[in-house]
Design an enzyme around this catalytic site. Structure first.
Site, PDB file in Angstrom:
ATOM      1  N   LYS A 218      21.570  34.203  58.207  1.00 40.96           N
ATOM      2  CA  LYS A 218      21.209  33.970  56.799  1.00 40.96           C
ATOM      3  C   LYS A 218      22.119  34.789  55.867  1.00 40.96           C
ATOM      4  O   LYS A 218      22.697  34.267  54.914  1.00 40.96           O
ATOM      5  CB  LYS A 218      19.736  34.355  56.593  1.00 40.96           C
ATOM      6  CG  LYS A 218      19.269  34.343  55.166  1.00 40.96           C
ATOM      7  CD  LYS A 218      19.251  32.952  54.575  1.00 40.96           C
ATOM      8  CE  LYS A 218      18.949  32.991  53.088  1.00 40.96           C
ATOM      9  NZ  LYS A 218      19.076  31.699  52.451  1.00 40.96           N
ATOM     10  N   CYS A 274      19.108  34.485  45.279  1.00 43.11           N
ATOM     11  CA  CYS A 274      19.579  34.722  46.662  1.00 43.11           C
ATOM     12  C   CYS A 274      20.975  35.342  46.757  1.00 43.11           C
ATOM     13  O   CYS A 274      21.128  36.433  47.288  1.00 43.11           O
ATOM     14  CB  CYS A 274      19.546  33.419  47.435  1.00 43.11           C
ATOM     15  SG  CYS A 274      17.865  32.886  47.775  1.00 43.11           S
ATOM     16  N   LYS A 334      21.294  27.797  37.494  1.00 41.25           N
ATOM     17  CA  LYS A 334      22.005  26.551  37.782  1.00 41.25           C
ATOM     18  C   LYS A 334      21.153  25.407  37.245  1.00 41.25           C
ATOM     19  O   LYS A 334      19.979  25.619  36.912  1.00 41.25           O
ATOM     20  CB  LYS A 334      22.292  26.392  39.270  1.00 41.25           C
ATOM     21  CG  LYS A 334      21.062  26.204  40.133  1.00 41.25           C
ATOM     22  CD  LYS A 334      21.487  25.922  41.556  1.00 41.25           C
ATOM     23  CE  LYS A 334      20.296  25.621  42.428  1.00 41.25           C
ATOM     24  NZ  LYS A 334      20.643  25.306  43.788  1.00 41.25           N
TER      25      LYS A 334
HETATM   26  N1  NAD Z   1      14.473  30.907  46.198  1.00 38.72           N
HETATM   27  C1  NAD Z   1      15.348  30.445  47.084  1.00 38.72           C
HETATM   28  O1  NAD Z   1      16.152  29.548  46.783  1.00 38.72           O
HETATM   29  C2  NAD Z   1      15.382  31.005  48.480  1.00 38.72           C
HETATM   30  C3  NAD Z   1      16.129  30.335  49.463  1.00 38.72           C
HETATM   31  C4  NAD Z   1      16.158  30.849  50.754  1.00 38.72           C
HETATM   32  C5  NAD Z   1      15.477  32.031  51.048  1.00 38.72           C
HETATM   33  N2  NAD Z   1      14.790  32.687  50.070  1.00 38.72           N
HETATM   34  C6  NAD Z   1      14.063  33.902  50.438  1.00 38.72           C
HETATM   35  O2  NAD Z   1      12.686  33.570  50.606  1.00 38.72           O
HETATM   36  C7  NAD Z   1      11.862  34.662  50.162  1.00 38.72           C
HETATM   37  C8  NAD Z   1      10.911  34.151  49.091  1.00 38.72           C
HETATM   38  O3  NAD Z   1      11.692  33.790  47.955  1.00 38.72           O
HETATM   39  P1  NAD Z   1      11.093  32.930  46.767  1.00 38.72           P
HETATM   40  O4  NAD Z   1      12.220  32.563  45.883  1.00 38.72           O
HETATM   41  O5  NAD Z   1      10.201  31.865  47.306  1.00 38.72           O
HETATM   42  O6  NAD Z   1      10.175  34.036  46.044  1.00 38.72           O
HETATM   43  P2  NAD Z   1       9.220  33.815  44.800  1.00 38.72           P
HETATM   44  O7  NAD Z   1       9.302  35.059  44.002  1.00 38.72           O
HETATM   45  O8  NAD Z   1       9.480  32.493  44.165  1.00 38.72           O
HETATM   46  O9  NAD Z   1       7.767  33.729  45.460  1.00 38.72           O
HETATM   47  C9  NAD Z   1       7.175  34.784  46.152  1.00 38.72           C
HETATM   48  C10 NAD Z   1       5.661  34.588  46.093  1.00 38.72           C
HETATM   49  O10 NAD Z   1       5.054  35.535  46.968  1.00 38.72           O
HETATM   50  C11 NAD Z   1       3.858  36.004  46.362  1.00 38.72           C
HETATM   51  N3  NAD Z   1       3.470  37.264  46.988  1.00 38.72           N
HETATM   52  C12 NAD Z   1       4.014  38.493  46.827  1.00 38.72           C
HETATM   53  N4  NAD Z   1       3.380  39.381  47.620  1.00 38.72           N
HETATM   54  C13 NAD Z   1       2.431  38.688  48.308  1.00 38.72           C
HETATM   55  C14 NAD Z   1       1.483  39.042  49.291  1.00 38.72           C
HETATM   56  N5  NAD Z   1       1.385  40.308  49.755  1.00 38.72           N
HETATM   57  N6  NAD Z   1       0.659  38.083  49.773  1.00 38.72           N
HETATM   58  C15 NAD Z   1       0.763  36.818  49.323  1.00 38.72           C
HETATM   59  N7  NAD Z   1       1.644  36.406  48.398  1.00 38.72           N
HETATM   60  C16 NAD Z   1       2.472  37.342  47.912  1.00 38.72           C
HETATM   61  C17 NAD Z   1       4.232  36.115  44.898  1.00 38.72           C
HETATM   62  O11 NAD Z   1       3.062  36.139  44.081  1.00 38.72           O
HETATM   63  C18 NAD Z   1       5.102  34.850  44.699  1.00 38.72           C
HETATM   64  O12 NAD Z   1       4.314  33.747  44.283  1.00 38.72           O
HETATM   65  C19 NAD Z   1      12.815  35.750  49.676  1.00 38.72           C
HETATM   66  O13 NAD Z   1      13.037  36.653  50.700  1.00 38.72           O
HETATM   67  C20 NAD Z   1      14.105  34.978  49.375  1.00 38.72           C
HETATM   68  O14 NAD Z   1      15.240  35.787  49.494  1.00 38.72           O
HETATM   69  C21 NAD Z   1      14.706  32.185  48.804  1.00 38.72           C
END
Ligand code: NAD
Length: 457
Positions: A218, A274, A334
């Protein structure tokens, strides 16, 4: 649009899946597993978000997602704020909580650790596999196994799997359902196979490996994409100096199959939740292990420099940015998303505010998200309003609406007709014909061509 991607009947057998975190990754994962025929519970600690989702209100803009959620909730897809409810009877618990960057550039792991702890405490009876989708530094998923063991509520250890996510915001549903590859890392063969079965209907290559290698895939992938962008941006600067056109340079390069055409658009650099955070995290990780990640550091430096250079060119043109009126076209990192995390536009706002310019922004989706960061930011719904009496406009996001802008109308409303095209989406020749001073990134203009002639002579 989403219904043609997979048939809901394709699931081998319906499994109970719990997704912790209803964010960009968690909610898309939840809706897509429901689409594949599984029973999914999506859990988040944000009660407002869960309440909205129960009423069909999406927490963010993502094409195709509302339709999927509507199709499967509440029969196959339910929402909760309770760990016990989420975990009860689940065969798999996916962690998809955020791993944002701390002030030191390291990922903040408090959400991942808290979620693992609370899952371990909530498990009662059936033991699910714990699958981490959060992007966390190499080695962290391993350590979750000890959190799960020490917090276990009378049950044995849970088997942990790293399953990094590669979806892109804006095309997340399609990316999830039509992935290029699936990566599954675990020392537990039973857990790996079970997770692999969930993805089999998607027909993508599945790479089975150990946890650290999965995590590294990743980081290395995102670091490579970021490197391509910073590479073409460095080439763009050289193009400007010698009077070449980086768009044609990129096109010429991309026809070479070894290079490919993606991520070669010169501009004001990458942003989002990311690429910047993952390159910083990898660089930090490398340094912690005694390595000197020169290339990664250069990638980050070039990226920030792109924003600085655009502001410097504007300053040179206007003499000073103090009290200059700037129309900022685009806030999201974006198009097709309302996500402003680490968006280049936010850096531009900070730089412009520092120089005491007046900003009127415009974005079709990200106004509310940007106002959380800059509560007093002036945002117009209409780009011509944002450009009214402006001394310059900056294109920061390549939304279609800005690509299609009526230049003649824009010219009429602006005070000083300068276009700083941070995404190379405007027809520069037409803009100049209409009387604009136009500059893009890595494009030849009169000054650069004149300078280049002087050097060669
Ligand atoms: N956004 C992207 O395009 C993308 C792509 C690939 C990987 N990722 C990775 O995936 C992970 C999540 O990213 P995201 O963009 O979805 O994050 P995000 O901020 O959109 O969502 C995270 C969610 O987790 C919730 N949360 C936080 N602590 C919590 C807990 N203890 N219990 C339950 N819920 C909880 C928050 O309230 C939030 O709704 C990150 O590590 C990111 O790097 C993101």
């Amino acid at each position: 649009m989403t219904s043609s991607l997979v048939s809901p009947r394709q699931a081998h057998r319906a499994r109970g899946i719990s997704i912790i975190g209803a964010g960009h990754v968690g909610l898309v994962t939840a809706a897509c597993f429901a689409e594949l025929g599984h029973r999914v519970t999506c859990m988040d600690i944000d009660a407002n978000r869960i309440n909205d989702l129960r009423h069909g209100v999406m927490p963010f803009h993502e094409p195709g997602l509302p339709e999927l959620v509507e199709r499967h909730a509440p029969e196959r897809l339910t929402f909760t704020t309770e760990y016990e409810e989420a975990v009860r009877g689940a065969d798999f618990v996916f962690l998809a909580v955020a791993t944002p960057t701390t002030a030191f550039g390291t990922p903040d792991l408090q959400y991942v650790r808290a979620a693992a702890r609370d899952v371990a405490r909530a498990v009662n009876g059936k033991r699910p596999f714990l699958v981490s989708k959060s992007t966390a530094p190499v080695g962290i998923t391993d350590t979750l196994e000890s959190v799960l063991t020490s917090e276990a509520n009378g049950h044995g250890p849970l088997q942990v799997v790293a399953n990094p996510e590669f979806l892109r915001e804006g095309t997340a549903v399609r990316d999830f359902l039509k992935p290029d590859r699936v990566v599954i890392g675990s020392p537990h063969a039973e857990a790996s196979e079970a997770v692999g079965e969930l993805y089999e209907p998607l027909g993508a290559p599945i790479i089975y490996t150990d946890i650290k290698t999965a995590e590294m895939v990743k980081y290395a992938s995102n670091a490579f994409l970021a490197t391509k962008i910073s590479f073409i941006n460095e080439i763009a600067e050289i193009c400007e100096r010698v009077g070449a056109d980086v768009r044609d340079v990129a096109r010429g390069m991309s026809l070479d199959k070894r290079i490919g055409k993606h991520f070669l658009n010169a501009g004001i650099g990458f942003g989002g939740s990311c690429l910047p955070k993952d390159v910083k995290a990898l660089s930090h990780l490398a340094a912690v292990y005694g390595s000197h990640p020169q290339l990664l550091n250069a990638v980050l430096e070039i990226n920030l420099e792109q924003r600085r250079r655009l502001i410097a060119r504007l300053r040179d043109m206007l003499g000073s940015l103090r009290q200059a009126k700037i129309g900022l076209f685009g806030l999201a990192f974006k198009p097709e998303t309302d996500d402003v995390r680490d968006a280049p536009a936010l850096d531009l706002i900070r730089m412009l505010e520092y120089e005491e310019a007046t900003i009127r922004a415009c974005d079709p989706a990200a106004a509310d998200a940007a106002r959380i960061v800059f509560p007093t930011l002036h945002v117009e719904a209409d780009p011509y309003e944002a450009a009214q009496d402006a001394d310059a406009i900056i294109i920061a996001t390549e939304w279609q609406q800005f690509k299609d802008i009526d230049l003649a109308r824009l010219r009429q409303v602006m005070r000083t007709p300068i276009i700083a095209d941070g995404r190379n989406v405007i027809n520069g020749d037409e803009a100049r014909r209409l009387g604009f001073v136009y500059f893009g990134i890595g494009l030849p203009d009169e000054t650069t061509v004149r300078n280049a002639r002087r050097v060669v002579a």
